[in-house]
Design a protein around this motif. Structure first.
Motif, PDB file in Angstrom:
ATOM      1  N   ARG A 291       1.790  23.053 -34.514  1.00 56.53           N
ATOM      2  CA  ARG A 291       1.469  22.603 -35.793  1.00 56.53           C
ATOM      3  C   ARG A 291       2.225  21.986 -36.598  1.00 56.53           C
ATOM      4  NH1 ARG A 291      -2.085  26.564 -35.294  1.00 56.53           N
ATOM      5  NH2 ARG A 291      -1.604  27.829 -36.889  1.00 56.53           N
ATOM      6  N   GLN A 292       3.351  22.868 -37.318  1.00 53.27           N
ATOM      7  CA  GLN A 292       4.461  22.192 -37.746  1.00 53.27           C
ATOM      8  C   GLN A 292       5.091  21.374 -37.422  1.00 53.27           C
ATOM      9  OE1 GLN A 292       6.832  25.113 -39.083  1.00 53.27           O
ATOM     10  NE2 GLN A 292       8.547  23.938 -40.081  1.00 53.27           N
ATOM     11  N   ARG A 293       5.387  21.148 -35.920  1.00 52.51           N
ATOM     12  CA  ARG A 293       6.338  20.087 -35.230  1.00 52.51           C
ATOM     13  C   ARG A 293       5.266  18.958 -35.482  1.00 52.51           C
ATOM     14  NH1 ARG A 293       8.024  23.905 -31.648  1.00 52.51           N
ATOM     15  NH2 ARG A 293       6.348  23.062 -30.192  1.00 52.51           N
ATOM     16  N   LEU A 294       3.814  18.578 -34.956  1.00 51.23           N
ATOM     17  CA  LEU A 294       3.069  18.118 -35.506  1.00 51.23           C
ATOM     18  C   LEU A 294       3.125  16.887 -36.110  1.00 51.23           C
ATOM     19  CD1 LEU A 294       1.007  16.105 -33.791  1.00 51.23           C
ATOM     20  CD2 LEU A 294      -0.940  17.774 -34.363  1.00 51.23           C
TER      21      LEU A 294
ATOM     22  N   LYS B  77       7.011  11.340 -39.966  1.00 47.78           N
ATOM     23  CA  LYS B  77       8.137  10.377 -40.172  1.00 47.78           C
ATOM     24  C   LYS B  77       7.137   8.710 -39.062  1.00 47.78           C
ATOM     25  CE  LYS B  77      11.461  13.630 -38.138  1.00 47.78           C
ATOM     26  NZ  LYS B  77      12.326  14.036 -36.825  1.00 47.78           N
ATOM     27  N   ARG B  78       5.958   8.891 -39.513  1.00 47.59           N
ATOM     28  CA  ARG B  78       5.758   7.328 -38.535  1.00 47.59           C
ATOM     29  C   ARG B  78       5.457   6.326 -39.857  1.00 47.59           C
ATOM     30  NH1 ARG B  78       1.020   9.614 -34.707  1.00 47.59           N
ATOM     31  NH2 ARG B  78       1.978  11.061 -33.185  1.00 47.59           N
ATOM     32  N   LYS B  79       5.174   5.109 -39.398  1.00 43.85           N
ATOM     33  CA  LYS B  79       4.807   4.261 -40.270  1.00 43.85           C
ATOM     34  C   LYS B  79       3.575   4.771 -40.645  1.00 43.85           C
ATOM     35  CE  LYS B  79       8.883   1.049 -40.268  1.00 43.85           C
ATOM     36  NZ  LYS B  79       9.266   0.288 -39.947  1.00 43.85           N
ATOM     37  N   GLU B  80       2.887   4.289 -42.154  1.00 38.68           N
ATOM     38  CA  GLU B  80       1.648   4.513 -42.234  1.00 38.68           C
ATOM     39  C   GLU B  80       1.264   2.831 -41.849  1.00 38.68           C
ATOM     40  OE1 GLU B  80      -1.625   5.087 -46.500  1.00 38.68           O
ATOM     41  OE2 GLU B  80       0.656   4.614 -46.464  1.00 38.68           O
ATOM     42  N   ILE B  81      -0.182   2.925 -41.059  1.00 34.71           N
ATOM     43  CA  ILE B  81      -0.990   1.668 -40.735  1.00 34.71           C
ATOM     44  C   ILE B  81      -2.050   1.431 -42.220  1.00 34.71           C
ATOM     45  CG2 ILE B  81      -2.353   0.565 -39.235  1.00 34.71           C
ATOM     46  CD1 ILE B  81      -0.973   2.106 -37.839  1.00 34.71           C
ATOM     47  N   VAL B  82      -1.828  -0.242 -42.531  1.00 40.80           N
ATOM     48  CA  VAL B  82      -3.092  -0.146 -43.476  1.00 40.80           C
ATOM     49  C   VAL B  82      -3.228  -1.792 -43.258  1.00 40.80           C
ATOM     50  CG1 VAL B  82      -2.321  -1.321 -46.033  1.00 40.80           C
ATOM     51  CG2 VAL B  82      -0.414   0.051 -45.097  1.00 40.80           C
ATOM     52  N   ARG B  83      -4.246  -1.228 -43.699  1.00 37.03           N
ATOM     53  CA  ARG B  83      -5.791  -2.287 -43.140  1.00 37.03           C
ATOM     54  C   ARG B  83      -5.085  -3.529 -44.069  1.00 37.03           C
ATOM     55  NH1 ARG B  83      -9.214  -3.291 -39.675  1.00 37.03           N
ATOM     56  NH2 ARG B  83     -11.013  -4.588 -40.292  1.00 37.03           N
TER      57      ARG B  83
END
Length: 314
Positions: A27-30, A36-42
């Motif tokens: 869970r910690q690695r997830l 690290k992923r970029k936030e997806i903005v609508r």
């Protein structure tokens, strides 16, 4: 029995702890990956329009920069080529001729206290300079020589071209169409009026002087000097026999190969010979011709010219 049961329970609890620990690490690695992923903005429609305009403006600016850089490179290359061309082929002053010089006193080659005649015989009706290569020869014809011209004067006129043979044809009173200039002795100006000032006496078309050069290329270069001035020292009888210098524009025309070969073999009088006149040696072309014709019977002269007329269709 109880001991075995206790050991079994202990091993199961240890296994459960390991499984929990592995699940916690997973869970910690997830969570770390998600962070690290970029936030997806609508985006709404207005945001999309603004973003597209920004991208297009940026691309246009980059294209303009590339175009200006390319134009500067071409301009720099053109300037470099022009500079290099000037270094390799520096501009030269054009030779001024009598035909293009209005004031003869400042024409190229005119000396101080020299009589000047800017008129030159017209050779438009003669052979064209652009003869086919197979019909060209290394011999040219000179028109409008001043009276008293010497072989040395002709060689000086063609300085740098190394004329190999200067000769004059036997006298022939009739005009030769296509070989003689139609206005060799004309004194008419462009306006059709008789010139008021004529300081240089010239030979007519009956003095047919020819010059041979080492090659056809050299002869073509000689033809380009048509219209330039030849300088001649003449004896001035009105000035107690003193010599005066005159400058006269002359014309030069090409001679076809067949005609050149025939006249040099059958009608030529070598002008390099020096004759004696009253104890003085002279190389005046007209005098050399007169001296040579004294030893040729008139009937022989007539036969030679009759044969030339037949062979050359004159």
């Amino acid at each position: 029995m109880e001991k075995q049961t206790t050991e079994k329970g202990t091993s199961q609890s240890v296994s459960n702890e390991k499984v929990k620990e592995m699940g916690r690490k997973a869970r910690q690695r997830l969570e770390e990956e998600k962070s690290k992923r970029k936030e997806i903005v609508r985006l709404n429609d207005d945001d999309v329009l603004i973003a597209s305009r920004t991208i297009i403006a940026t691309d246009n600016k980059k294209e303009d920069n590339r175009t200006s850089q390319f134009a500067e490179a071409i301009q720099h290359s053109t300037k470099s080529k022009k500079l290099l061309r000037k270094v390799i082929h520096p501009p030269t002053k054009k030779r001024r001729t009598a035909a293009t010089t209005k004031d003869a006193s400042i024409a190229t080659g005119i000396r101080n206290n020299e009589d000047v005649d800017t008129w030159a015989p017209c050779t438009d009706g003669l052979l064209s300079y652009d003869l086919p290569k197979e019909e060209k020869s290394s011999i040219v014809r000179i028109h409008g020589l001043p009276i008293g011209t010497r072989v040395e004067d002709v060689k000086k006129f063609f300085a740098g071209l190394s004329p190999s043979h200067v000769f004059v044809l036997l006298s022939f009173d009739a005009s030769i169409v296509g070989f003689d200039s139609c206005d060799d002795v004309s004194r008419s100006s462009k306006e059709g009026k008789r010139r008021k000032r004529s300081t240089v006496e010239r030979h007519g078309s009956d003095l047919r002087l020819c010059v041979k050069f080492p090659s056809i290329i050299t002869a073509d270069m000689a033809i380009k000097r048509s219209g330039e001035f030849i300088h001649v020292n003449t004896s001035d009888k009105n000035n107690h026999g003193k010599e005066s210098t005159v400058a006269a524009a002359i014309s030069i025309s090409p001679i076809s190969r067949n005609v050149a070969m025939y006249i040099e073999s059958n009608l030529a009088i070598d002008c390099s010979k020096v004759i004696n006149e009253g104890g003085d040696s002279t190389s005046i072309i007209s005098h050399v011709l007169a001296e040579a014709e004294r030893s040729i019977p008139p009937i022989v002269n007539q036969i030679l010219w009759a044969d030339a007329s037949r062979v050359l269709n004159w």
